[in-house]
Design an enzyme around this catalytic site. Structure first.
Site, PDB file in Angstrom:
ATOM      1  N   HIS A  77      -9.679   2.020 -10.942  1.00 14.53           N
ATOM      2  CA  HIS A  77      -9.148   2.939  -9.913  1.00 14.53           C
ATOM      3  C   HIS A  77      -7.681   3.232 -10.176  1.00 14.53           C
ATOM      4  CE1 HIS A  77      -7.674   4.264  -5.990  1.00 14.53           C
ATOM      5  NE2 HIS A  77      -6.994   3.140  -5.841  1.00 14.53           N
ATOM      6  N   PHE A  78      -6.882   2.181 -10.427  1.00 18.70           N
ATOM      7  CA  PHE A  78      -5.444   2.491 -10.427  1.00 18.70           C
ATOM      8  C   PHE A  78      -4.946   3.055 -11.750  1.00 18.70           C
ATOM      9  CE2 PHE A  78      -4.732  -2.310 -10.720  1.00 18.70           C
ATOM     10  CZ  PHE A  78      -4.109  -2.331 -11.958  1.00 18.70           C
ATOM     11  N   HIS A  79      -5.754   2.976 -12.804  1.00 20.92           N
ATOM     12  CA  HIS A  79      -5.307   3.707 -14.003  1.00 20.92           C
ATOM     13  C   HIS A  79      -5.576   5.211 -13.852  1.00 20.92           C
ATOM     14  CE1 HIS A  79      -4.700  -0.251 -15.737  1.00 20.92           C
ATOM     15  NE2 HIS A  79      -3.853   0.367 -16.546  1.00 20.92           N
ATOM     16  N   HIS A 126       0.823  -1.204   0.000  1.00 21.84           N
ATOM     17  CA  HIS A 126       0.000   0.000   0.000  1.00 21.84           C
ATOM     18  C   HIS A 126       0.861   1.260   0.000  1.00 21.84           C
ATOM     19  CE1 HIS A 126      -3.309   2.513  -0.338  1.00 21.84           C
ATOM     20  NE2 HIS A 126      -2.752   3.284   0.549  1.00 21.84           N
ATOM     21  N   TYR A 134       2.021   5.457  -2.522  1.00 28.06           N
ATOM     22  CA  TYR A 134       2.360   6.845  -2.173  1.00 28.06           C
ATOM     23  C   TYR A 134       3.816   7.148  -2.524  1.00 28.06           C
ATOM     24  CZ  TYR A 134      -2.122   6.476   0.024  1.00 28.06           C
ATOM     25  OH  TYR A 134      -3.461   6.255   0.229  1.00 28.06           O
ATOM     26  N   ARG A 189     -10.847  -8.909 -12.980  1.00 32.15           N
ATOM     27  CA  ARG A 189      -9.565  -8.371 -13.413  1.00 32.15           C
ATOM     28  C   ARG A 189      -8.627  -9.532 -13.703  1.00 32.15           C
ATOM     29  NH1 ARG A 189      -6.111  -6.241  -8.114  1.00 32.15           N
ATOM     30  NH2 ARG A 189      -4.600  -5.823  -9.758  1.00 32.15           N
ATOM     31  N   ARG A 190      -7.481  -9.244 -14.298  1.00 36.93           N
ATOM     32  CA  ARG A 190      -6.459 -10.256 -14.545  1.00 36.93           C
ATOM     33  C   ARG A 190      -7.025 -11.473 -15.270  1.00 36.93           C
ATOM     34  NH1 ARG A 190      -2.874  -9.855  -8.951  1.00 36.93           N
ATOM     35  NH2 ARG A 190      -1.648  -8.149  -9.754  1.00 36.93           N
TER      36      ARG A 190
HETATM   37 FE1  HAS Z   1      -5.557   2.673  -4.246  1.00 39.22          FE
HETATM   38  C1  HAS Z   1      -6.056  -0.698  -4.779  1.00 39.22           C
HETATM   39  C2  HAS Z   1      -7.695   2.605  -1.585  1.00 39.22           C
HETATM   40  C3  HAS Z   1      -4.910   6.016  -3.599  1.00 39.22           C
HETATM   41  C4  HAS Z   1      -3.001   2.611  -6.534  1.00 39.22           C
HETATM   42  N1  HAS Z   1      -4.729   1.238  -5.439  1.00 39.22           N
HETATM   43  C5  HAS Z   1      -5.076  -0.084  -5.516  1.00 39.22           C
HETATM   44  C6  HAS Z   1      -4.249  -0.749  -6.479  1.00 39.22           C
HETATM   45  C7  HAS Z   1      -3.351   0.183  -6.958  1.00 39.22           C
HETATM   46  C8  HAS Z   1      -3.668   1.436  -6.292  1.00 39.22           C
HETATM   47  C9  HAS Z   1      -2.235  -0.046  -7.958  1.00 39.22           C
HETATM   48  O1  HAS Z   1      -8.967   0.475   0.217  1.00 39.22           O
HETATM   49  C10 HAS Z   1      -4.370  -2.192  -6.908  1.00 39.22           C
HETATM   50  C11 HAS Z   1      -3.453  -3.115  -6.154  1.00 39.22           C
HETATM   51  C12 HAS Z   1      -3.602  -4.526  -6.694  1.00 39.22           C
HETATM   52  O2  HAS Z   1      -3.002  -4.828  -7.725  1.00 39.22           O
HETATM   53  O3  HAS Z   1      -4.346  -5.301  -6.112  1.00 39.22           O
HETATM   54  N2  HAS Z   1      -6.230   4.046  -2.877  1.00 39.22           N
HETATM   55  C13 HAS Z   1      -7.126   3.826  -1.903  1.00 39.22           C
HETATM   56  C14 HAS Z   1      -7.393   5.068  -1.180  1.00 39.22           C
HETATM   57  C15 HAS Z   1      -6.601   6.030  -1.766  1.00 39.22           C
HETATM   58  C16 HAS Z   1      -5.870   5.375  -2.818  1.00 39.22           C
HETATM   59  C17 HAS Z   1      -8.325   5.276  -0.034  1.00 39.22           C
HETATM   60  N3  HAS Z   1      -4.234   4.043  -4.933  1.00 39.22           N
HETATM   61  C18 HAS Z   1      -4.116   5.347  -4.519  1.00 39.22           C
HETATM   62  C19 HAS Z   1      -3.024   5.969  -5.188  1.00 39.22           C
HETATM   63  C20 HAS Z   1      -2.475   5.016  -6.025  1.00 39.22           C
HETATM   64  C21 HAS Z   1      -3.255   3.809  -5.850  1.00 39.22           C
HETATM   65  C22 HAS Z   1      -2.589   7.399  -4.964  1.00 39.22           C
HETATM   66  C23 HAS Z   1      -1.332   5.085  -6.942  1.00 39.22           C
HETATM   67  C24 HAS Z   1      -0.553   6.125  -7.103  1.00 39.22           C
HETATM   68  N4  HAS Z   1      -6.680   1.232  -3.363  1.00 39.22           N
HETATM   69  C25 HAS Z   1      -7.442   1.404  -2.252  1.00 39.22           C
HETATM   70  C26 HAS Z   1      -7.978   0.091  -1.843  1.00 39.22           C
HETATM   71  C27 HAS Z   1      -7.502  -0.850  -2.748  1.00 39.22           C
HETATM   72  C28 HAS Z   1      -6.692  -0.104  -3.688  1.00 39.22           C
HETATM   73  C29 HAS Z   1      -8.843  -0.210  -0.694  1.00 39.22           C
HETATM   74  C30 HAS Z   1      -7.764  -2.357  -2.731  1.00 39.22           C
HETATM   75  C31 HAS Z   1      -8.829  -2.712  -3.705  1.00 39.22           C
HETATM   76  C32 HAS Z   1      -9.001  -4.225  -3.786  1.00 39.22           C
HETATM   77  O4  HAS Z   1      -9.880  -4.728  -3.116  1.00 39.22           O
HETATM   78  O5  HAS Z   1      -8.227  -4.895  -4.479  1.00 39.22           O
HETATM   79  C33 HAS Z   1      -6.503   7.476  -1.305  1.00 39.22           C
HETATM   80  O6  HAS Z   1      -5.205   7.749  -0.889  1.00 39.22           O
HETATM   81  C34 HAS Z   1      -6.948   8.433  -2.366  1.00 39.22           C
HETATM   82  C35 HAS Z   1      -6.923   9.868  -1.881  1.00 39.22           C
HETATM   83  C36 HAS Z   1      -7.064  10.817  -3.030  1.00 39.22           C
HETATM   84  C37 HAS Z   1      -7.755  11.953  -3.033  1.00 39.22           C
HETATM   85  C38 HAS Z   1      -7.798  12.807  -4.255  1.00 39.22           C
HETATM   86  C39 HAS Z   1      -7.170  14.174  -4.013  1.00 39.22           C
HETATM   87  C40 HAS Z   1      -7.125  14.954  -5.278  1.00 39.22           C
HETATM   88  C41 HAS Z   1      -6.093  15.754  -5.643  1.00 39.22           C
HETATM   89  C42 HAS Z   1      -6.161  16.477  -6.964  1.00 39.22           C
HETATM   90  C43 HAS Z   1      -6.795  17.832  -6.776  1.00 39.22           C
HETATM   91  C44 HAS Z   1      -7.016  18.484  -8.073  1.00 39.22           C
HETATM   92  C45 HAS Z   1      -6.590  19.731  -8.372  1.00 39.22           C
HETATM   93  C46 HAS Z   1      -6.827  20.226  -9.776  1.00 39.22           C
HETATM   94  C47 HAS Z   1      -5.850  20.597  -7.461  1.00 39.22           C
HETATM   95  C48 HAS Z   1      -8.489  12.425  -1.858  1.00 39.22           C
HETATM   96  C49 HAS Z   1      -4.901  15.986  -4.776  1.00 39.22           C
HETATM   97  C50 HAS Z   1      -7.723  21.427  -9.816  1.00 39.22           C
HETATM   98  C51 HAS Z   1      -7.691  21.907 -11.195  1.00 39.22           C
HETATM   99  C52 HAS Z   1      -8.634  22.676 -11.754  1.00 39.22           C
HETATM  100  C53 HAS Z   1      -8.464  23.071 -13.171  1.00 39.22           C
HETATM  101  C54 HAS Z   1      -9.818  23.133 -11.031  1.00 39.22           C
END
Ligand code: HAS
Length: 555
Positions: free
Chosen positions: A381-383, A231, A235, A444-445
């Site tokens: 999600h992860f793409h 996990h 990050y 998946r997979r």
């Molecule tokens: Fe995830 C599965 C939960 C973030 C990658 N995640 C995965 C897998 C990958 C992955 C690769 O709870 C698959 C693993 C596998 O092969 O089995 N993930 C989360 C949660 C977050 C999260 C709660 N994941 C990421 C990030 C990844 C990533 C970052 C890669 C870099 N994920 C899970 C869970 C699984 C999971 C379960 C397991 C699923 C399963 O059952 O298999 C959080 O950290 C996300 C927080 C993000 C935000 C978004 C903030 C937005 C921002 C942009 C702001 C935009 C602006 C633009 C400023 C709160 C910072 C404004 C512009 C204008 C023009 C207005």
């Protein structure tokens, strides 16, 4: 709105040209891996649309071999190479001092040897174990050794950062660590702690097992050690991007960063909330319900630093848009320098990350997870996260970084903007397809084009969206490589003296509670305590490991 002042003068910066070359090659190794990864990604995406092109890929014998290459090259080799190269540069810039020559070279050597060993195993068809390499699937020993060396390259990078920091501290007693250096070093401290799980898994369990020195594998213990790192690894992919979003993008849009303390707090939160890998194991038998509940709660806390990032970075962009003449509620958005490919790629990556974050929360909700786990929803999600927030940001960073490293002008700026949009639209379609397919039970997979059963109704359109979206992403990535290639080989010579970085409206305080944020050992200690509380009882109950599972090679 009054115009905020940016504190901190831009000091002149230069890096010895030999170090600049090694950093450039470290990053190019990553982009080479990305090229191999996306070539295989096209075949993966088209497979969902029932177009089977694997047979045309030299050396690729099965869908799983292609999927392993896609995952390992993109998620491990690209990300680790980019992080090593980029963060050593940001640290050098933050402290305004050169890197340690030996550690820089040693890290590069370990990375290249590791990547070659792992690539050999995958291309020879001896490691079709996917990027999670769960035992009892067994790979050739060279695969595990390759991965171990890649991790060692990150530790050597950390050693370089620590060496730079301690030299700087000797010369600046009592001063706060400059923000850019602070977030660079915290990224690697975070990773050093996180990587211990996978290091133990690979070095003590999988490598000896693949060499025939252990009688069997311990699948649940290995999975748990894998996700202890697996996990936080997401990050570690993301934090170099946060370094750019916080410290560089504001400067590129003529904006400014609002608070030094908030940025440090965000990185410290990541450092402290490491032990949540069990949310990948919500459906694993053998993990207690109490533990799953505790980790579900912690997962919601790790959502917070990204939420803080969303607001801070959006405010920094808004300052820039308004300085450039934007008025009203939203018109500042259109005043951002969208014609700068580095900005457009990274702002589009941020927009994709909003959707990635929402789907992450859905994954993290235990009941929802039971529905979507192991379905196409998860790659959906992860793409959006690693596949776009991270990969498209790396491309955006490359649009200023490569000119800096090569001392050349960027070739094809407008093509760069076009490729970013092409990639972004592509991922929206791809993710939409994967998410709706996943909700309709699409696994998946799985080589969907080969399933022998009648597909449920929702899968056809979902699969087509994945195929079209994946093709657009592939075109977007190919155009990125064209721009990069032309810049490196044919770009016009141009002196680029500095990298874009901003300091903050609210400067760091040199007294009071904020100073404790720089006492990094406190936070490291806290992080270890939390890991021990969450993982300790589980790990102790699985020692000594029960090495019962026999090797299995399905593909
Ligand atoms: Fe995830 C599965 C939960 C973030 C990658 N995640 C995965 C897998 C990958 C992955 C690769 O709870 C698959 C693993 C596998 O092969 O089995 N993930 C989360 C949660 C977050 C999260 C709660 N994941 C990421 C990030 C990844 C990533 C970052 C890669 C870099 N994920 C899970 C869970 C699984 C999971 C379960 C397991 C699923 C399963 O059952 O298999 C959080 O950290 C996300 C927080 C993000 C935000 C978004 C903030 C937005 C921002 C942009 C702001 C935009 C602006 C633009 C400023 C709160 C910072 C404004 C512009 C204008 C023009 C207005």
């Amino acid at each position: 709105m009054s115009t905020p002042v940016v504190y901190g003068a831009n000091r002149p910066f230069d890096l010895p040209s030999a170090q600049r070359r090694i950093i450039a090659w470290t990053i190019y190794v990553g982009f080479f891996a990305l090229a191999v990864g996306v070539a295989n990604g096209l075949a993966q995406a088209l497979n969902y649309a029932h177009v089977d092109i694997f047979k045309y890929y030299p050396g690729m014998r099965t869908y799983y071999q292609g999927l392993t290459v896609h995952g390992v090259f993109n998620a491990v080799v690209l990300t680790f190479s980019f992080a090593n190269g980029f963060v050593q540069l940001t640290m050098a810039r933050g402290l305004n001092r050169p890197c340690n020559d030996f550690l820089l070279r040693a890290g590069f050597a370990a990375l290249v040897i590791g990547a070659v060993l792992a690539a050999y195993a995958m291309f020879a068809g001896k490691a079709s174990v996917l990027y999670t390499f769960y035992p009892p699937l067994m790979a050739h020993w060279s695969f595990y050794l390759g991965l171990a060396l890649i991790v060692i390259s990150t530790w050597l990078t950390s050693a370089n950062l620590f060496a730079m920091l301690s030299a700087w501290r000797r010369e600046h007693p009592g001063e706060r660590i400059p923000l850019l250096a602070y977030i660079s070093v915290v990224t690697y401290i975070f990773w050093d702690i996180s990587s211990l799980g996978i290091a133990v898994e690979v070095v003590l369990l999988l490598l000896p097992w693949s060499l025939g020195w252990l009688s069997g594998a311990a699948p649940l213990l290995s999975r748990t050690l894998f996700w202890l790192t697996g996990h936080p690894i997401v990050y570690f992919w993301l934090l170099p991007v946060y370094i750019s979003w916080y410290a560089m993008v504001p400067k590129q849009v003529d904006g400014a960063l609002f608070s030094d303390a908030v940025v440090r707090l965000v990185f410290l939160m990541f450092l402290c909330i490491i032990p949540i890998g069990f949310h990948h194991q919500f459906v694993d038998p053998g993990v207690s319900r109490g533990l799953k509940f505790a980790v579900a709660v912690l997962t919601f806390t790790v959502f917070m630093p990204s939420l803080l990032t969303a607001f801070s970075v959006m405010y920094a962009l808004e300052i820039g848009g308004r300085r450039r003449g934007g008025k009203g509620l939203l018109s500042w958005i259109f005043k951002l320098p969208w014609g700068n490919p580095s900005v457009s790629a990274q702002v589009l990556a941020m927009l994709a990350f909003m959707l990635g974050g929402i789907t992450g929360l859905m994954n993290a909700s235990y009941n929802m997870n039971l529905t979507i786990h192991n379905t196409a929803f998860v790659p959906g999600h992860f793409h959006l996260t690693v596949g776009t927030a991270v990969a498209l940001s790396y491309m955006g960073i490359a649009y200023w970084l490569v000119p800096f490293l090569e001392q050349k002008e960027l070739w094809g700026r407008r093509l760069g903007v076009f490729q970013a949009w092409c990639y972004f639209i592509g991922v929206l379609l791809l993710a939409r397809g994967l998410i709706s397919g996943g909700l309709a039970g699409m696994p998946r997979r799985t080589a969907i084009s080969l399933v022998p059963y009648q597909e449920p109704a929702g899968w056809r359109i979902a699969g087509m969206l994945v195929g079209v979206g994946g093709t657009l992403m592939f075109i977007g990535a190919a155009l990125f490589f064209l721009v990069l290639f032309m810049t490196v080989l044919f770009g016009r010579r141009k002196e680029v003296r500095d990298i874009p970085f901003t300091e903050t409206i609210q400067p760091p305080q040199s007294r009071g509670w904020q100073v404790t944020m720089d006492r990094l050992s406190y936070w490291v200690a806290f992080s270890f305590v939390l890991i021990a509380v969450v993982y300790g009882p589980f790990l102790v109950s699985h020692l000594p490991p029960r090495l019962v599972a026999q090797p299995f090679q399905a593909f």
